[in-house]
Design a protein around this motif. Sequence first.
Motif, mmCIF file in Angstrom:
data_model
loop_
_atom_site.group_PDB
_atom_site.id
_atom_site.type_symbol
_atom_site.label_atom_id
_atom_site.label_comp_id
_atom_site.label_asym_id
_atom_site.label_seq_id
_atom_site.Cartn_x
_atom_site.Cartn_y
_atom_site.Cartn_z
ATOM 1 N N VAL A 246 0.936 -1.300 -0.010
ATOM 2 C CA VAL A 246 0.088 0.073 -0.078
ATOM 3 C C VAL A 246 0.861 1.235 0.058
ATOM 4 C CG1 VAL A 246 -1.626 1.447 1.347
ATOM 5 C CG2 VAL A 246 -2.134 -1.153 1.084
ATOM 6 N N LYS A 247 1.808 1.528 0.917
ATOM 7 C CA LYS A 247 2.827 2.650 0.732
ATOM 8 C C LYS A 247 3.634 2.713 -0.330
ATOM 9 C CE LYS A 247 3.142 3.183 5.818
ATOM 10 N NZ LYS A 247 4.034 3.711 7.012
ATOM 11 N N GLY A 248 3.781 1.660 -1.177
ATOM 12 C CA GLY A 248 4.521 1.786 -2.218
ATOM 13 C C GLY A 248 3.524 2.066 -3.596
ATOM 14 N N GLY A 249 2.276 2.047 -3.283
ATOM 15 C CA GLY A 249 1.264 2.433 -4.439
ATOM 16 C C GLY A 249 0.979 1.173 -5.072
ATOM 17 N N LEU A 250 1.282 0.124 -4.711
ATOM 18 C CA LEU A 250 1.005 -1.208 -5.359
ATOM 19 C C LEU A 250 -0.306 -1.473 -5.388
ATOM 20 C CD1 LEU A 250 4.563 -2.878 -4.949
ATOM 21 C CD2 LEU A 250 3.798 -1.541 -7.144
ATOM 22 N N PHE A 251 -1.201 -1.034 -5.588
ATOM 23 C CA PHE A 251 -2.760 -1.416 -5.261
ATOM 24 C C PHE A 251 -3.126 -2.658 -5.577
ATOM 25 C CE2 PHE A 251 -2.435 3.408 -4.732
ATOM 26 C CZ PHE A 251 -2.378 3.390 -3.576
ATOM 27 N N GLU A 252 -2.610 -2.833 -6.991
ATOM 28 C CA GLU A 252 -3.116 -4.274 -7.557
ATOM 29 C C GLU A 252 -2.762 -5.634 -6.681
ATOM 30 O OE1 GLU A 252 -5.638 -4.577 -9.811
ATOM 31 O OE2 GLU A 252 -5.904 -2.239 -9.645
#
Length: 432
Positions: A90-96
Amino acid sequence: MSNGLQMDSVTYGSLLSVCASHKECNEAAKYFQKMKDEGHSANVYHYSSLLNAYSADKNYEKAEAVIEEMRSAGLVLNKVIYTTLLKVYVKGGLFEKSKELLKELEALGYAKDEMPFCLLMDGLAKSGHLLEAKSVFDEMMEKQVKTDGYSYSIMISAFCRSGLLEDAKKLASEFEEKYDKYDIVILNAMLSAYCRAGKMENVMSMMKKMDDSAISPDWNTFNILIRYFCKEKLYLLAYRTMEDMHSKGHQPEEGLCSSLIYHLGKTGAHSEAFSVYNMLRCTKRTISNALHENILHILIAGRLLKDAYVVVKDNAGFISQPAIKKFSVNFMRSGNVNLINDVMNAMHSSGHKIDQELFDLAIARYIAKPEKKELLLWLLKWMPGKGYAIDSSTRNLILKNSHLFGHQLIAESLSKHLVMSKKVKLHKENAR
């Protein structure tokens, strides 16, 4: 360790935990490797702390490597490990990847409470994916996932940040109806929204609700309110709120204090401005040089010269010479006569060269108050010892009034000034 003490796995676990809490990713990795090099086995707790460090660093590749290492070591990946990995994604923006992992958590029975959903929801909302965040929230509600209200707080805050006040109000009402309670996060979110919209009635309503629910305001509550009151030019109300904030042990921001001090000074609330300045000083933080000078000008304007003296005495090195001169002239003219000599001494000690005008003003004040004889005699005795001498016009004024102070004492003091005057004159001539 340099002192030769042996480190065990428990100690390493504590160090890893501290590194993770302080977002020291590289340090955590070093301690983890050192622990293994010394032959200590890493358990789930160690790996969890290392993953937490990687979540702060948003390093999903290293986090995935940690997961593989755990699997290779035959360690069971529990709820904490999976949830921490979710945090990294989540913090890395890897939402998939995050959504896939959340499904895996659900399949394993590790998503029966709201925390995994909240992690994804919060990340999506803060990244501008509000509709996706709301979709996760709706899915969670549909599945009747156990919640303590954190999920509501996240969505209400997200709606408020996006200016969707009606959606925020609707969700807050739903929460209140369902749980018959508010928490500080929801109240702050609503308060912030109403403040941004300039809805004073609703702001007061939220504050009353906080009182009725016996919920104590936190730092964020006070910060929201003070900024709002300043925006509405209700500076005294902002001051009272900051007083309350300070009394409850919360430290205000310097920028907020500086702004409030400026506005209080402009509206003539000089003593209140000085009170805010002192609140900031109590925090033991370094105060900007400009603030010391600003409060000095405010105190001079308010004729609070005794307080101004304290500011100069404690912070002369941070205040410009013109500002100090302005203060000293005002003090010599109308400050507490009993403190004139203290002001002179403080100014000289701070490296400020006292000019003849100030001595003339001080001596004129003393001559107007013959009962202050001892203070005048002290000043006349002090001046030659510090390299100062009065000019001829001031000397004549003192002689004219010497009967008020004692002819003999005055004569002795003035003779020393005459000697000092000759030395000063000779020094100037030699310097040419």
